[in-house]
Design a protein around this motif. Structure first.
Motif, short mmCIF file in Angstrom:
data_model
loop_
_atom_site.label_atom_id
_atom_site.label_comp_id
_atom_site.label_asym_id
_atom_site.label_seq_id
_atom_site.Cartn_x
_atom_site.Cartn_y
_atom_site.Cartn_z
N ARG A 1 -39.89 20.34 11.08
CA ARG A 1 -38.96 19.29 10.64
C ARG A 1 -37.52 19.67 10.99
O ARG A 1 -36.72 18.82 11.36
CB ARG A 1 -39.12 19.04 9.14
CG ARG A 1 -40.35 18.22 8.78
CD ARG A 1 -40.22 17.67 7.39
NE ARG A 1 -40.26 18.72 6.40
CZ ARG A 1 -41.37 19.14 5.79
NH1 ARG A 1 -42.53 18.60 6.13
NH2 ARG A 1 -41.34 20.09 4.89
N ASP B 1 -37.03 18.97 14.62
CA ASP B 1 -36.90 17.53 14.82
C ASP B 1 -35.51 17.05 14.45
O ASP B 1 -34.95 16.18 15.13
CB ASP B 1 -37.95 16.78 13.97
CG ASP B 1 -39.36 16.98 14.52
OD1 ASP B 1 -39.47 17.38 15.69
OD2 ASP B 1 -40.32 16.76 13.76
N VAL B 2 -34.95 17.62 13.40
CA VAL B 2 -33.59 17.23 12.99
C VAL B 2 -32.59 17.59 14.07
O VAL B 2 -31.70 16.80 14.42
CB VAL B 2 -33.22 17.91 11.66
CG1 VAL B 2 -31.74 17.74 11.35
CG2 VAL B 2 -34.07 17.34 10.52
N GLN C 1 -33.13 17.99 17.29
CA GLN C 1 -33.33 17.13 18.45
C GLN C 1 -32.79 15.73 18.19
O GLN C 1 -32.24 15.08 19.09
CB GLN C 1 -34.81 17.07 18.81
CG GLN C 1 -35.35 18.39 19.35
CD GLN C 1 -36.84 18.35 19.60
OE1 GLN C 1 -37.56 17.46 19.12
NE2 GLN C 1 -37.35 19.30 20.36
N THR C 2 -32.92 15.26 16.95
CA THR C 2 -32.37 13.95 16.60
C THR C 2 -30.86 13.95 16.70
O THR C 2 -30.25 13.00 17.22
CB THR C 2 -32.80 13.57 15.17
OG1 THR C 2 -34.23 13.53 15.10
CG2 THR C 2 -32.23 12.22 14.77
N ILE C 3 -30.23 15.02 16.23
CA ILE C 3 -28.77 15.13 16.32
C ILE C 3 -28.33 15.15 17.77
O ILE C 3 -27.34 14.51 18.16
CB ILE C 3 -28.28 16.38 15.57
CG1 ILE C 3 -28.53 16.24 14.09
CG2 ILE C 3 -26.79 16.62 15.84
CD1 ILE C 3 -28.18 17.48 13.28
N GLN D 1 -29.79 13.74 20.26
CA GLN D 1 -29.89 12.37 20.77
C GLN D 1 -28.75 11.50 20.25
O GLN D 1 -28.22 10.67 20.99
CB GLN D 1 -31.25 11.77 20.38
CG GLN D 1 -32.44 12.43 21.06
CD GLN D 1 -32.40 12.27 22.57
OE1 GLN D 1 -32.02 11.22 23.09
NE2 GLN D 1 -32.80 13.31 23.28
N GLU D 2 -28.39 11.69 18.99
CA GLU D 2 -27.30 10.90 18.41
C GLU D 2 -25.96 11.20 19.10
O GLU D 2 -25.08 10.33 19.16
CB GLU D 2 -27.19 11.18 16.92
CG GLU D 2 -28.36 10.64 16.11
CD GLU D 2 -28.27 11.03 14.65
OE1 GLU D 2 -27.41 11.89 14.31
OE2 GLU D 2 -29.05 10.50 13.84
N SER E 1 -25.49 8.72 21.84
CA SER E 1 -25.74 7.33 21.49
C SER E 1 -24.56 6.46 21.93
O SER E 1 -23.41 6.91 22.01
CB SER E 1 -25.95 7.19 19.98
OG SER E 1 -24.78 7.55 19.28
N TYR F 1 -18.46 12.41 15.92
CA TYR F 1 -19.80 12.52 15.35
C TYR F 1 -19.72 13.00 13.89
O TYR F 1 -20.45 12.51 13.02
CB TYR F 1 -20.65 13.50 16.16
CG TYR F 1 -22.00 13.73 15.54
CD1 TYR F 1 -23.02 12.77 15.65
CD2 TYR F 1 -22.27 14.89 14.80
CE1 TYR F 1 -24.25 12.96 15.05
CE2 TYR F 1 -23.51 15.09 14.21
CZ TYR F 1 -24.49 14.13 14.34
OH TYR F 1 -25.71 14.31 13.74
N SER G 1 -20.95 10.86 10.71
CA SER G 1 -21.92 11.39 9.76
C SER G 1 -21.41 11.30 8.33
O SER G 1 -22.15 10.96 7.40
CB SER G 1 -22.25 12.85 10.11
OG SER G 1 -22.82 12.94 11.40
#
Length: 221
Positions: A87, A90-91, A93-95, A97-98, A101, A175, A179
């Motif tokens: 997890r 995943d966090v 990798q999500t950041i 990608q963001e 954005s 960013y 956030s």
């Protein structure tokens, strides 16, 4: 030994020198054409030097974002710990990608007024749309997560080094602010929900007290 006219004379037994003559002839021909080869080589070098001279010089600037890790929860099962690690990855990798954005790029464009900056707009025809500006910013930005760390590198490549540095730092700054805004918005929604729930419980309690008071009055009568 006598032989008739038209007959092939007997071989003397010595090897033919035709092959050697061919090699020498080829050597002299190449030697005579050496100036052509030299001319082509010089022309190729001049063309390469001209291309390099006309090619724009690009500069890169890298800003690094460190994602703070929360205290790890104590769990008893190793499998549960493995799920926690997945997890976390995943966090990250999500950041990452963001950070690429379109909404974030538009914030950077608006904050730094890049749409009116000739260094950024360059040779774009007319007044480019926000979509075109965001696409251009995306094309010059690379986001990479360092393997085995919680560090994310944001690299911006541009002909103007000052602009590359400005954009790289601005992406990290925007960013963080985005956030904070999202976290604040989430907190406000949660607070509003808790307030509504508290009012509902308060009304329910008041109704229960009223019913209890009415029951007491009926019993006393």
């Amino acid at each position: 030994e006598a032989f008739e006219p038209g007959m092939t004379p007997p071989s003397s037994g010595h090897p033919s020198s035709g092959h050697g003559l061919d090699l020498r002839t080829l050597f002299y021909v190449l030697l005579e054409r050496a100036w052509v080869v030299l001319l082509l080589a010089v022309a190729g070098l001049l063309l390469a030097a001209g291309y390099i001279k006309r090619a724009p010089v690009l500069y890169s600037s890298t800003a690094t974002l460190e994602v703070q890790q929360e205290e790890q929860k104590i769990v008893k099962m190793d499998r549960a710990m493995d799920r926690e690690d997945l997890r976390s990855l995943d966090v990250l990798q999500t950041i990452a990608q963001e950070l690429k954005s379109r909404s974030l790029f538009e914030r950077v464009i608006d904050t730094n007024n890049l749409g009116a900056d000739p260094r950024f707009v360059g040779l774009m025809n007319g007044a480019p749309s926000r979509e075109i500006l965001a696409g251009a910013l995306s094309g010059m930005t690379d986001v990479r997560l360092r393997r085995g760390t919680r560090l994310i590198d944001i690299t911006v490549v541009h002909q103007v080094p000052e602009l590359a540095q400005l954009i790289a730092n601005s992406i990290v700054t925007e960013y963080k602010e985005q956030s904070v805004e999202q976290h604040t918005s989430t907190s406000e929604v949660a607070n509003e929900f808790l307030l509504q729930e508290a009012n509902r419980l308060k009304e329910k309690l008041q109704m229960s007290e009223n019913d209890l008071q009415a029951y007491r009055e009926q019993t006393a009568a």
